[in-house]
Design an enzyme around this catalytic site. Sequence first.
Site, short mmCIF file in Angstrom:
data_model
loop_
_atom_site.label_atom_id
_atom_site.label_comp_id
_atom_site.label_asym_id
_atom_site.label_seq_id
_atom_site.Cartn_x
_atom_site.Cartn_y
_atom_site.Cartn_z
N GLU A 1 -10.40 5.87 3.45
CA GLU A 1 -10.05 6.57 2.22
C GLU A 1 -11.20 6.63 1.21
O GLU A 1 -11.43 7.67 0.60
CB GLU A 1 -8.83 5.91 1.55
CG GLU A 1 -7.63 5.78 2.45
CD GLU A 1 -7.01 7.11 2.85
OE1 GLU A 1 -7.18 8.10 2.12
OE2 GLU A 1 -6.36 7.17 3.91
N ILE B 1 0.87 -1.18 0.00
CA ILE B 1 0.00 0.00 0.00
C ILE B 1 0.91 1.23 0.00
O ILE B 1 1.77 1.36 0.87
CB ILE B 1 -0.88 0.07 1.28
CG1 ILE B 1 -1.59 -1.24 1.55
CG2 ILE B 1 -1.82 1.26 1.22
CD1 ILE B 1 -2.80 -1.51 0.74
N PHE B 2 0.71 2.14 -0.96
CA PHE B 2 1.53 3.36 -1.01
C PHE B 2 0.78 4.53 -0.38
O PHE B 2 -0.35 4.82 -0.73
CB PHE B 2 1.87 3.71 -2.46
CG PHE B 2 2.68 4.98 -2.60
CD1 PHE B 2 3.98 5.06 -2.12
CD2 PHE B 2 2.12 6.11 -3.17
CE1 PHE B 2 4.72 6.23 -2.22
CE2 PHE B 2 2.86 7.29 -3.30
CZ PHE B 2 4.16 7.35 -2.82
N GLY B 3 1.43 5.18 0.59
CA GLY B 3 0.87 6.35 1.25
C GLY B 3 1.67 7.59 0.93
O GLY B 3 2.91 7.55 0.93
N TYR B 4 0.98 8.69 0.67
CA TYR B 4 1.64 9.95 0.31
C TYR B 4 1.08 11.13 1.10
O TYR B 4 1.52 12.26 0.94
CB TYR B 4 1.50 10.21 -1.20
CG TYR B 4 0.06 10.25 -1.65
CD1 TYR B 4 -0.64 11.46 -1.70
CD2 TYR B 4 -0.62 9.09 -2.00
CE1 TYR B 4 -1.97 11.50 -2.08
CE2 TYR B 4 -1.94 9.12 -2.39
CZ TYR B 4 -2.60 10.33 -2.44
OH TYR B 4 -3.93 10.37 -2.81
N GLY B 5 0.08 10.87 1.95
CA GLY B 5 -0.51 11.90 2.80
C GLY B 5 -0.38 11.46 4.25
O GLY B 5 0.71 11.13 4.71
N SER B 6 -1.50 11.40 4.96
CA SER B 6 -1.45 11.06 6.39
C SER B 6 -0.96 9.64 6.64
O SER B 6 -0.47 9.34 7.73
CB SER B 6 -2.82 11.27 7.04
OG SER B 6 -3.79 10.47 6.40
#
Length: 195
Positions: free
Chosen positions: A95, A15-20
């Site tokens: 999300e 899973i790629f996260g770029y915010g919180s």
Amino acid sequence: MKPQDILSGKNSLWIFGYGSLVWKPDFKYKRSKIGYITGYKRRFWHGDNFHRGDDEMLGRVVTLIEDDDVCTWGVAFEVIGAQMEECLKYLNVREAVRGGYVTKVVEFFPRGQEESPVLALVYIATPDNPIYLGPATAEEIAAQIIVCKGKSGHNIEYLLRLAEFMRTTCPDVEDTHLFSIEAAAVALLPMLLGP
């Protein structure tokens, strides 16, 4: 692509996260890696009426906008076995249901040339979402962020934590959009707080 389609026949998922998600994943995972995806830029163009704002005053959170010439840095989390279904159920609420994001599969490049890229699931808010806000100046975005608050806290905390993540974890990466909004927010705060 539906999350359950990604699970078919697999015993692990990235899973790629770029915010919180970079500082608060809130799900169990086996390991995480710093890295980037290409073809997308991070922008504070999505409204938030739950975590960092409400129906009266939408907060601003990041989404990804397609752009062939850039990359976005963040964190990829590997979830395995039973973690996969638990993680996807949780992220579907956080999300998709509450945030209005859709899922896509992207190629994630871990930092370090010896590492091979992996396919990762990412959540992206699109312009057809009813609370999608679109572009604005750094000053306009900052002015909105410093006054908004939601169930997860103040919108400015989201901005400052994301900027801190980039500055400490990816110090060689210049995220002009993020840092210009951070600078505008810091400049506006004294006016909001008064003497």
